[in-house]
Design an enzyme around this catalytic site. Structure first.
Site, PDB file in Angstrom:
ATOM      1  N   LYS A 111     115.632  29.499 121.685  1.00 37.53           N
ATOM      2  CA  LYS A 111     116.076  28.858 120.430  1.00 37.53           C
ATOM      3  C   LYS A 111     117.318  27.983 120.693  1.00 37.53           C
ATOM      4  O   LYS A 111     117.447  27.457 121.793  1.00 37.53           O
ATOM      5  CB  LYS A 111     116.353  29.895 119.342  1.00 37.53           C
ATOM      6  N   HIS A 166     106.889  26.702 115.020  1.00 35.25           N
ATOM      7  CA  HIS A 166     107.656  27.947 114.882  1.00 35.25           C
ATOM      8  C   HIS A 166     108.115  28.058 113.425  1.00 35.25           C
ATOM      9  O   HIS A 166     108.445  27.056 112.786  1.00 35.25           O
ATOM     10  CB  HIS A 166     108.854  27.931 115.837  1.00 35.25           C
ATOM     11  N   GLY A 213     112.001  36.144 121.366  1.00 31.41           N
ATOM     12  CA  GLY A 213     113.228  35.419 121.054  1.00 31.41           C
ATOM     13  C   GLY A 213     114.435  36.104 121.662  1.00 31.41           C
ATOM     14  O   GLY A 213     114.713  35.983 122.866  1.00 31.41           O
ATOM     15  N   GLY A 214     115.146  36.894 120.858  1.00 32.21           N
ATOM     16  CA  GLY A 214     116.414  37.502 121.274  1.00 32.21           C
ATOM     17  C   GLY A 214     116.382  38.191 122.633  1.00 32.21           C
ATOM     18  O   GLY A 214     117.303  38.034 123.443  1.00 32.21           O
ATOM     19  N   SER A 230     110.455  40.495 117.254  1.00 31.41           N
ATOM     20  CA  SER A 230     111.190  41.705 117.658  1.00 31.41           C
ATOM     21  C   SER A 230     110.530  42.472 118.797  1.00 31.41           C
ATOM     22  O   SER A 230     110.538  43.708 118.801  1.00 31.41           O
ATOM     23  CB  SER A 230     111.422  42.613 116.444  1.00 31.41           C
ATOM     24  N   GLU A 288     103.268  35.284 114.745  1.00 27.39           N
ATOM     25  CA  GLU A 288     104.646  35.714 114.532  1.00 27.39           C
ATOM     26  C   GLU A 288     104.886  35.960 113.039  1.00 27.39           C
ATOM     27  O   GLU A 288     105.177  35.006 112.298  1.00 27.39           O
ATOM     28  CB  GLU A 288     105.607  34.635 115.026  1.00 27.39           C
ATOM     29  N   GLU A 311     110.787  28.871 112.161  1.00 31.96           N
ATOM     30  CA  GLU A 311     112.110  28.307 111.894  1.00 31.96           C
ATOM     31  C   GLU A 311     112.027  26.791 111.708  1.00 31.96           C
ATOM     32  O   GLU A 311     112.772  26.206 110.929  1.00 31.96           O
ATOM     33  CB  GLU A 311     113.076  28.692 113.026  1.00 31.96           C
ATOM     34  N   ASN A 340     111.679  32.390 124.120  1.00 35.45           N
ATOM     35  CA  ASN A 340     112.163  31.279 123.292  1.00 35.45           C
ATOM     36  C   ASN A 340     113.669  31.456 123.111  1.00 35.45           C
ATOM     37  O   ASN A 340     114.096  32.324 122.359  1.00 35.45           O
ATOM     38  CB  ASN A 340     111.420  31.322 121.946  1.00 35.45           C
ATOM     39  N   GLY A 363     113.481  38.402 114.645  1.00 38.43           N
ATOM     40  CA  GLY A 363     114.916  38.641 114.680  1.00 38.43           C
ATOM     41  C   GLY A 363     115.395  39.764 113.779  1.00 38.43           C
ATOM     42  O   GLY A 363     116.591  39.895 113.527  1.00 38.43           O
TER      43      GLY A 363
END
Ligand code: PEP
Length: 252
Positions: free
Chosen positions: A14, A98, A235-236, A214, A168, A100, A12, A174
């Protein structure tokens, strides 16, 4: 015992990615071209890059997904994108609910369910996200929160082919923090039981339940080995091909 479903590692991106980021998709495609993958691999870039990413990664059998969709097919909804539009641009899945989006846009379970239904209507996979906040975990509410989110967000008629669930924990996204493998296993087993009630046990057994929060090359193998974990939403660490490949390798 039925064979576990084919795992999925989905990245993802983002709200990250300009045309220069296409190079990471190009690099990943180069690394994976001709490789017989145990897991399915997917990139969910911003909507602006779905078409170009799809072109770059198609030959490496990497799938592309969207990060959100509107519940309607078309109409007067300025700035929104429908599931049909995502499919038309080359996406075969879309992330819905999600945390967010739930936090930034006030998306309720009912909205998430409508979006998942839209994905089913368009013929793309809905990756439905659920997960508790730190306060909820500390209060011992994790399983109850996840149950309520699943009951509210998984549409009637959902099948293993049309739906993926991503667990999640909000506090793990994150932050570099993760639940222990045992904690992840408890929640995933619970999700599988809940899906059994919602979809019927045979479909629930075939449904992929991803862990997200993470995930990095250094912890992917341990997390992906947990029973009832069928891949990851990343993600990251999906932004750089070199990191993402380290996670994909958990399944090689
Ligand atoms: C996510 O946002 O879906 C996610 C899992 O992020 P990260 O891997 O950066 O924690």
């Amino acid at each position: 015992m039925a064979k576990p479903p084919r795992p999925l590692i989905a990245g993802n991106w983002k709200m990250n990615g300009l045309s220069a980021s296409l190079n990471e998709a190009r690099l990943l495609a180069g690394m994976l071209k001709g490789v017989k993958l145990v897991c399915e691999v997917m990139i969910c870039p911003p909507a602006t890059l779905i078409g170009p990413v799809r072109k770059l990664v198609k030959s490496a059998k990497i799938k592309v997904g969207g990060q959100d969709c509107h519940q309607k097919e078309s109409g007067a909804h300025t700035g929104d994108i429908s599931a049909e539009m995502l499919k038309d641009a080359g996406a075969s899945a879309v992330i819905v609910g999600h945390s967010e989006r739930r936090a930034d846009h006030g998306e309720t379970d009912a909205v998430v369910r409508a979006k998942a239904r839209a994905a089913m209507r368009a013929g793309i996979v809905a990756i439905i996200c659920v997960g508790e906040t730190l306060e909820q975990r500390k209060a011992g509410q994790t399983l109850a929160v996840v149950s309520a989110q699943l009951q509210g967000s998984v549409p009637e008629g959902a099948t293993a082919a049309g739906v993926v669930v991503a667990y999640e924990p909000v506090w793990a996204i994150g932050t570099g923090l993760t639940p222990t493998a045992a904690e992840v296993g408890d929640v995933h087993a619970h999700i599988r039981r809940e899906l059994g009630k919602l979809m019927g046990k045979p479909e629930a057994r075939k449904t992929r339940i991803l862990y997200g929060g993470s995930v990095k090359p250094g912890n992917a193998a341990e997390l992906m080995a947990v029973p009832d974990v069928n891949g990851a939403l990343v993600g990251g660490a999906s932004l750089k091909a070199a990191d993402f490949i380290g996670i994909i390798k958990a399944y090689s």
